[in-house]
Design a protein around this motif. Structure first.
Motif, short mmCIF file in Angstrom:
data_model
loop_
_atom_site.label_atom_id
_atom_site.label_comp_id
_atom_site.label_asym_id
_atom_site.label_seq_id
_atom_site.Cartn_x
_atom_site.Cartn_y
_atom_site.Cartn_z
N TRP A 1 -1.30 -41.20 -27.44
CA TRP A 1 -2.34 -40.28 -26.95
C TRP A 1 -1.76 -39.39 -25.86
O TRP A 1 -2.13 -38.23 -25.73
CB TRP A 1 -3.52 -41.09 -26.41
CG TRP A 1 -4.66 -40.27 -25.92
CD1 TRP A 1 -4.95 -39.96 -24.63
CD2 TRP A 1 -5.68 -39.67 -26.71
NE1 TRP A 1 -6.08 -39.19 -24.56
CE2 TRP A 1 -6.55 -39.00 -25.83
CE3 TRP A 1 -5.94 -39.62 -28.09
CZ2 TRP A 1 -7.67 -38.29 -26.27
CZ3 TRP A 1 -7.06 -38.93 -28.52
CH2 TRP A 1 -7.90 -38.27 -27.62
N THR B 1 0.24 -35.52 -27.78
CA THR B 1 -0.80 -34.50 -27.67
C THR B 1 -0.41 -33.51 -26.58
O THR B 1 0.44 -33.79 -25.74
CB THR B 1 -2.17 -35.12 -27.34
OG1 THR B 1 -2.08 -35.82 -26.09
CG2 THR B 1 -2.62 -36.09 -28.43
N HIS C 1 -5.49 -32.11 -23.70
CA HIS C 1 -6.09 -32.68 -24.90
C HIS C 1 -7.28 -33.58 -24.58
O HIS C 1 -8.29 -33.56 -25.30
CB HIS C 1 -5.03 -33.48 -25.68
CG HIS C 1 -5.56 -34.13 -26.92
ND1 HIS C 1 -5.83 -33.43 -28.08
CD2 HIS C 1 -5.90 -35.43 -27.19
CE1 HIS C 1 -6.30 -34.26 -29.00
NE2 HIS C 1 -6.34 -35.48 -28.48
N SER C 2 -7.17 -34.35 -23.52
CA SER C 2 -8.26 -35.27 -23.18
C SER C 2 -9.55 -34.51 -22.89
O SER C 2 -10.62 -34.88 -23.37
CB SER C 2 -7.88 -36.15 -21.99
OG SER C 2 -6.81 -36.99 -22.33
N TRP D 1 -10.28 -31.50 -23.92
CA TRP D 1 -10.72 -30.92 -25.19
C TRP D 1 -11.52 -31.94 -25.99
O TRP D 1 -12.56 -31.63 -26.58
CB TRP D 1 -9.50 -30.46 -26.00
CG TRP D 1 -9.84 -30.09 -27.41
CD1 TRP D 1 -10.31 -28.89 -27.87
CD2 TRP D 1 -9.80 -30.96 -28.57
NE1 TRP D 1 -10.55 -28.95 -29.22
CE2 TRP D 1 -10.25 -30.20 -29.68
CE3 TRP D 1 -9.43 -32.29 -28.76
CZ2 TRP D 1 -10.33 -30.75 -30.97
CZ3 TRP D 1 -9.51 -32.83 -30.03
CH2 TRP D 1 -9.95 -32.05 -31.12
N TYR D 2 -11.04 -33.18 -26.00
CA TYR D 2 -11.71 -34.25 -26.74
C TYR D 2 -13.09 -34.53 -26.14
O TYR D 2 -14.07 -34.68 -26.87
CB TYR D 2 -10.82 -35.50 -26.68
CG TYR D 2 -11.24 -36.64 -27.57
CD1 TYR D 2 -10.94 -36.63 -28.92
CD2 TYR D 2 -11.92 -37.74 -27.04
CE1 TYR D 2 -11.31 -37.70 -29.73
CE2 TYR D 2 -12.28 -38.80 -27.85
CZ TYR D 2 -11.98 -38.77 -29.19
OH TYR D 2 -12.34 -39.82 -30.00
N ARG E 1 -15.34 -31.66 -27.08
CA ARG E 1 -15.67 -31.71 -28.52
C ARG E 1 -16.82 -32.66 -28.79
O ARG E 1 -17.78 -32.31 -29.49
CB ARG E 1 -14.43 -32.14 -29.29
CG ARG E 1 -14.68 -32.36 -30.78
CD ARG E 1 -13.43 -32.88 -31.47
NE ARG E 1 -13.71 -33.17 -32.87
CZ ARG E 1 -13.30 -34.26 -33.50
NH1 ARG E 1 -12.59 -35.17 -32.86
NH2 ARG E 1 -13.60 -34.47 -34.76
N GLY F 1 -12.73 -44.30 -25.68
CA GLY F 1 -12.78 -42.85 -25.56
C GLY F 1 -13.91 -42.39 -24.68
O GLY F 1 -14.09 -42.86 -23.55
N THR F 2 -14.73 -41.48 -25.20
CA THR F 2 -15.83 -40.90 -24.44
C THR F 2 -17.07 -41.79 -24.42
O THR F 2 -18.09 -41.39 -23.84
CB THR F 2 -16.21 -39.53 -25.01
OG1 THR F 2 -16.59 -39.68 -26.38
CG2 THR F 2 -15.05 -38.55 -24.90
N LEU G 1 -11.16 -39.80 -20.11
CA LEU G 1 -12.17 -40.22 -21.08
C LEU G 1 -13.14 -41.21 -20.46
O LEU G 1 -14.35 -41.16 -20.72
CB LEU G 1 -11.50 -40.82 -22.32
CG LEU G 1 -10.53 -39.92 -23.08
CD1 LEU G 1 -10.06 -40.59 -24.36
CD2 LEU G 1 -11.14 -38.56 -23.39
#
Length: 200
Positions: free
Chosen positions: A7, A11, A15-16, A18-19, A22, A56-57, A80
């Protein structure tokens, strides 16, 4: 923390976030983000204690908590975890490396009825730590409890390796599906959802 996860190493910077953005956008649009939680809910008794490993989130943990389960979410990425805490009050969210997981040291000594490892977590752990991750997760699950793992089959971690690592971690294969909504497994499936049990 041990070796850096994929991760981190595979990436791009940002990226984190962005995730996080998203999944906040998908939630705002009304996307179905609870498929994994529905499957876990069907596998465990009411009010189960569930570990969301690589949370994650926090979307799976939140959906499980909404179904009445006691959930602890763990992820190595503090970005996250911060988002999970902000967006999903209820579950407890902790920063921890799954390959070195020791929740008793973080005030969670009780074993879990089940653990879920969703969202391609197993293909984002540090290379060579897959067996250790499964062993540490299994070590937090009570005898006769479940470990449910889902990831894309085209990400460099064959299901044959998963099965060998799970056996080494003391887990027994019970079911394999091609999706979280239980479509039948076939060898050319693009995704694998595997239910392991920790023998009593």
């Amino acid at each position: 923390m041990g070796k850096p996860t994929r991760w981190v190493t595979e990436t791009k910077p940002g990226h984190s976030q962005w995730y996080v953005d998203r999944f906040r956008r998908l939630a705002a649009e009304g996307a179905d983000l609870a498929g994994e939680a529905r499957l876990l809910d069907a596998l465990v008794p009411p009010g189960a204690r569930i570990l969301d490993a690589g949370c994650g989130t926090g979307r799976v943990a939140a959906a499980l908590a909404a179904r009445g389960h006691a959930v602890v979410g763990v992820d190595a990425d503090p970005v996250l975890i911060d988002a999970a805490r902000a967006d999903h009050p209820g579950p407890r969210f902790l920063v921890a490396d799954l390959a070195e997981l020791d929740l008793a040291a973080q005030g969670e000594p009780e074993p879990f009825d089940a653990a879920v490892v969703a969202g391609n977590v197993m293909v984002f752990v540090a290379p060579g730590t897959e067996r250790a991750v499964l062993a540490r997760v299994a070590g937090h699950v009570r005898p006769d409890g479940l470990v449910v793992v889902g990831f894309g089959t085209d990400r460099g971690y064959p299901v044959t390796d998963l099965d060998a690592d799970a056996v080494a971690a003391g887990l027994r294969l019970e079911h394999r599906f091609a999706t979280w909504d239980l479509r039948p497994w076939q060898d050319d499936a693009e995704f694998a959802v595997t239910v392991f049990r920790k023998p009593a």
